[in-house]
Enzyme design. Structure first.
Site, PDB file in Angstrom:
ATOM      1  N   CYS A   1      -1.295 -20.368  91.781  1.00 52.73           N
ATOM      2  CA  CYS A   1       0.086 -20.589  92.209  1.00 52.73           C
ATOM      3  C   CYS A   1       0.806 -21.295  91.058  1.00 52.73           C
ATOM      4  CB  CYS A   1       0.149 -21.391  93.506  1.00 52.73           C
ATOM      5  SG  CYS A   1      -0.641 -23.017  93.424  1.00 52.73           S
ATOM      6  N   THR A   2       1.982 -21.829  91.296  1.00 58.27           N
ATOM      7  CA  THR A   2       2.792 -22.385  90.205  1.00 58.27           C
ATOM      8  C   THR A   2       2.125 -23.583  89.540  1.00 58.27           C
ATOM      9  OG1 THR A   2       4.781 -21.675  91.376  1.00 58.27           O
ATOM     10  CG2 THR A   2       5.073 -23.239  89.564  1.00 58.27           C
TER      11      THR A   2
END
Length: 316
Positions: A174-175
């Site tokens: 994810c980020t």
């Protein structure tokens, strides 16, 4: 020069409200701006400030034994990437339907960016993007499995789609890593045995591994909207919502009742004046388009001390 810090840490906080007020005062003293979430399960935030202020903030946070293992992702910027400071107490540090998960006790195996890069293309590996659709449509790892989710709280309902890969190694990303902690923990709970996660997320992968094989741009939750992470083999994968020409230019629809996050090339942006469609373009409440497609909340009358208990309220 300024910096923007992205960070999280799952570590129990006994009194989130008291911690929140103390933390707010720390940020005020350092003139930091951004969004910080405090919960009984830990801390999650993105803030911007001068290099000196960010250095002091990182030292203060890591001096707390609860957050000694916290890792900051640091990016250089020319000014504040936020206009205001918000420090809020919430039930979770990332909104999900997985409140029973305890990532500080059990989660997927962490992979450094170098380890992730070395493993991601093996035949017995499946790379899984646990982010929302508007994020992975702008940029994602080559051959990553996406789960068609509008919000991370939808993740548990999409896990059935991964059942065909139960005999493979699952690499989540994810980020910044905070969503993967709960996503990988949930996969382990569901019987997946070989579950890993990219430690530090896309942002750290860009810093330490050059972003190799991450196609497109990475959506970020500040006024920059999206950033380049791939310095090795960059490419554009998103297309203008209106004309379908390749475009990595992400905007918010100028119609505040729509506010969709989507790519819109400069030409279509001018034609539609920042709207995603002709319908939104003629909405009477449409915001004035300045060519950026970003509409940060105005800082008019902003009082950074608003929300402190001593000012009459325990929450912003």
């Amino acid at each position: 020069m300024y910096q923007v810090l992205l960070y999280y840490c799952y570590s129990p906080i006994a009194d989130p409200d008291a911690f929140r007020d103390e933390h707010h005062r720390l940020c005020l003293a350092l003139d930091l701006r951004g969004r910080i979430i405090v919960a009984a399960e830990g801390l999650n935030g993105t803030v911007s400030g001068t290099r000196e202020s960010c250095a002091a903030y990182m030292a203060a946070v890591k001096a707390d034994p609860r957050f000694a293992a916290l890792e900051f992702k640091v990016d250089e910027v020319e000014g504040h990437t936020f206009q205001k400071l918000h420090v809020r107490v919430k039930p979770e540090i990332v909104h999900s339907s997985l409140r029973h998960m305890r990532p500080h006790e059990k989660t997927g195996q962490h992979l450094s960016p170098a380890e992730f890069r070395a493993l991601k293309d093996h035949d017995d590996v499946v790379v899984v993007d646990v982010r929302s659709d508007y994020e992975y449509n702008l940029g994602r790892f080559k051959n990553a499995v996406t789960l068609d989710i509008e919000n991370f709280r939808d993740f548990p309902d999409r896990v059935e789609r991964l059942k065909e890969f139960k005999d493979k190694k699952i690499l989540t990303y994810c980020t910044g890593g905070v969503k993967c902690e709960k996503a990988s923990a949930f996969l382990l709970e569901q019987g997946f045995e070989n579950v890993y996660q990219l430690h530090g997320g896309i942002i750290k992968y860009g810093i330490e591994a050059g972003g190799e094989d991450f196609d497109g741009q990475c959506y970020v939750f500040d006024n920059r909207v999206a950033v380049d992470v791939n310095r090795v083999n960059p490419t554009v994968i998103s297309h203008c919502h209106h004309c379908q020409e390749p475009s990595a230019r992400l905007i918010n629809c100028a119609n505040p009742h729509c506010n969709a996050h989507l790519p819109l090339c400069e030409a279509c942006g001018e034609t539609l004046q920042g709207a995603c469609s002709q319908t939104c373009a003629v909405n009477p409440d449409k915001r004035v388009y300045d060519g950026t497609g970003s509409y940060p909340k105005l800082s008019n009358h902003y009082n950074p001390a608003q929300g402190l208990a001593s000012y009459g309220s325990a929450k912003d």
